[in-house]
Design an enzyme around this catalytic site. Structure first.
Site, PDB file in Angstrom:
ATOM      1  N   ARG A   1       1.017  -1.091   0.013  1.00  0.00           N
ATOM      2  CA  ARG A   1       0.035   0.022  -0.077  1.00  0.00           C
ATOM      3  C   ARG A   1       0.785   1.280   0.026  1.00  0.00           C
ATOM      4  O   ARG A   1       1.180   1.746  -0.972  1.00  0.00           O
ATOM      5  CB  ARG A   1      -0.964  -0.053   1.108  1.00  0.00           C
ATOM      6  CG  ARG A   1      -2.339   0.896   0.931  1.00  0.00           C
ATOM      7  CD  ARG A   1      -1.930   2.189   1.120  1.00  0.00           C
ATOM      8  NE  ARG A   1      -1.460   2.897   2.485  1.00  0.00           N
ATOM      9  CZ  ARG A   1      -1.215   3.809   2.983  1.00  0.00           C
ATOM     10  NH1 ARG A   1      -1.037   4.934   2.082  1.00  0.00           N
ATOM     11  NH2 ARG A   1      -0.861   4.205   4.184  1.00  0.00           N
TER      12      ARG A   1
ATOM     13  N   HIS B   1       3.534   5.446  12.611  1.00  0.00           N
ATOM     14  CA  HIS B   1       3.950   5.127  11.341  1.00  0.00           C
ATOM     15  C   HIS B   1       5.043   6.135  10.969  1.00  0.00           C
ATOM     16  O   HIS B   1       4.750   7.331  11.001  1.00  0.00           O
ATOM     17  CB  HIS B   1       2.888   5.460  10.355  1.00  0.00           C
ATOM     18  CG  HIS B   1       3.149   5.200   8.928  1.00  0.00           C
ATOM     19  ND1 HIS B   1       2.506   4.340   8.077  1.00  0.00           N
ATOM     20  CD2 HIS B   1       3.430   6.083   8.078  1.00  0.00           C
ATOM     21  CE1 HIS B   1       2.935   4.359   6.830  1.00  0.00           C
ATOM     22  NE2 HIS B   1       3.422   5.576   6.918  1.00  0.00           N
TER      23      HIS B   1
ATOM     24  N   CYS C   1       4.092   9.406   0.811  1.00  0.00           N
ATOM     25  CA  CYS C   1       2.860   9.986   0.460  1.00  0.00           C
ATOM     26  C   CYS C   1       2.939  10.740  -0.807  1.00  0.00           C
ATOM     27  O   CYS C   1       3.939  11.538  -1.055  1.00  0.00           O
ATOM     28  CB  CYS C   1       2.371  10.995   1.257  1.00  0.00           C
ATOM     29  SG  CYS C   1       0.976  12.137   1.132  1.00  0.00           S
TER      30      CYS C   1
ATOM     31  N   ASN D   1       9.640   4.949   4.012  1.00  0.00           N
ATOM     32  CA  ASN D   1       9.267   4.444   5.062  1.00  0.00           C
ATOM     33  C   ASN D   1      10.376   3.736   5.753  1.00  0.00           C
ATOM     34  O   ASN D   1      11.469   3.473   5.216  1.00  0.00           O
ATOM     35  CB  ASN D   1       8.327   3.393   4.916  1.00  0.00           C
ATOM     36  CG  ASN D   1       6.829   3.811   4.557  1.00  0.00           C
ATOM     37  OD1 ASN D   1       6.012   4.164   5.245  1.00  0.00           O
ATOM     38  ND2 ASN D   1       6.838   3.879   3.248  1.00  0.00           N
TER      39      ASN D   1
END
Length: 310
Positions: A13, A206, A239, A248
């Site tokens: 994702r 996150h 993003c 990430n």
């Protein structure tokens, strides 16, 4: 006893959503299955959003259909932003719905085309729909530690948003460092205050490694009492609606660090490394993960080792 740390893998994702190369459905399904075999128990598989804005997620239903034979102890989570997305997620058989909004008015407008207040009101109605079908809900607050448009926030801003969510009955909250602006002291102080003021909340982090503070922020979160973290295989992702939001925290790098420190993740690092290296070949570029390149700290080499010819 070792302290257990729960990892939610987000590579299919958040990891793939900004990749220019469209990865085929069959590869995504295969990768998720290999991640499950490596010991991952929670995976944010996809998002039910408009393919015009996030084309990598246009096969959300097909990916979920390919994973219907998942083990009972594995949770497949999906992201939704509106009523249409929720209905798609329910029909596809999601195990948990993740809703998200931004602490930043500017970022929220770019991401959801709503004010923060409008997003919270919208989420309230989406939660009620999830409750009707008895689906667990997790609410993510993007840019929880700062925004490239508005700067770094004071903790009070996040505490007020968490209060609004708990007033709605929310019990699971994720704080997202969407653009990697947070530093360890900020993480520790913010998470400590959230857990102190809202002890009933399951708090998740996150984190991004955009500015090289990802691993340090993980440890700061653990010091504050957080035991649930999102991460992405090989450290990919970001993003598409925020400048510089790359990177990430890397799943195999974080697992390697935690296992060395005596924490328990239940993840087979050797299997994860193989999946990460395969993903690097698939995307045909060097990925941010370090352990996939250097190997584990406990790996030994022959005394006859020689550097590769240049």
């Amino acid at each position: 006893m070792k302290k257990n740390i729960t990892i939610t893998e987000v590579v299919t994702r958040d990891g793939l959503q900004i990749e220019p190369m469209i990865v085929e459905t069959e590869y995504k399904i295969s990768m998720v299955k290999r991640l499950i075999e490596s010991g991952i128990k929670r995976i944010e598989v996809t998002s039910f959003v408009h393919p015009k804005y996030v084309p990598q997620m246009s096969d959300a239903e097909a990916v979920m259909k390919g994973l219907t034979d998942r083990p009972e102890d594995v949770a497949l989570c999906t992201l939704a932003l509106n009523e249409r997305g929720v209905e798609r997620a329910i029909t596809a058989g999601t195990d948990e719905i993740n809703f998200t909004f931004s602490a930043s008015e500017t970022h929220n407008q770019k991401n959801a085309r709503r004010s923060v207040a409008e997003s919270i009101n919208n989420i309230n109605s989406l939660i009620r729909r999830a409750e009707e079908v008895k689906l667990p809900v997790n609410i993510g607050i993007a840019t929880s530690f700062g925004c490239p448009f508005e700067g770094i926030y004071k903790t009070e801003r996040i505490l007020e948003l968490v209060r609004q969510l708990t007033d709605m009955g929310v019990q699971s909250v994720l704080l997202a460092d969407t653009t990697g602006m947070a530093h360890p002291r900020q993480i520790r102080e913010t998470c400590s205050q959230v857990l102190d003021q809202f002890p009933e909340v399951k708090l998740q982090l996150h984190l991004h490694n955009t500015r090289g503070m990802g691993a340090a922020n993980v440890l700061a979160g653990i010091e504050a009492g957080v035991t649930h973290f999102d991460s992405s295989l090989a450290g990919i992702g970001g993003c598409p609606f925020a400048p510089g939001a790359s990177g990430n925290i890397c799943t195999e790098d974080v697992v390697h660090m935690l296992e060395l420190m005596g924490y328990e993740t239940g993840i087979d690092i050797d299997k994860m490394i193989l999946v990460a290296r395969d993903l690097e070949k698939k995307l045909n570029k060097q990925l941010p993960g370090q352990i996939m390149k250097a190997g584990k700290s406990v790996d030994l080499h022959s005394i006859d080792w020689q550097p590769a010819a240049r």
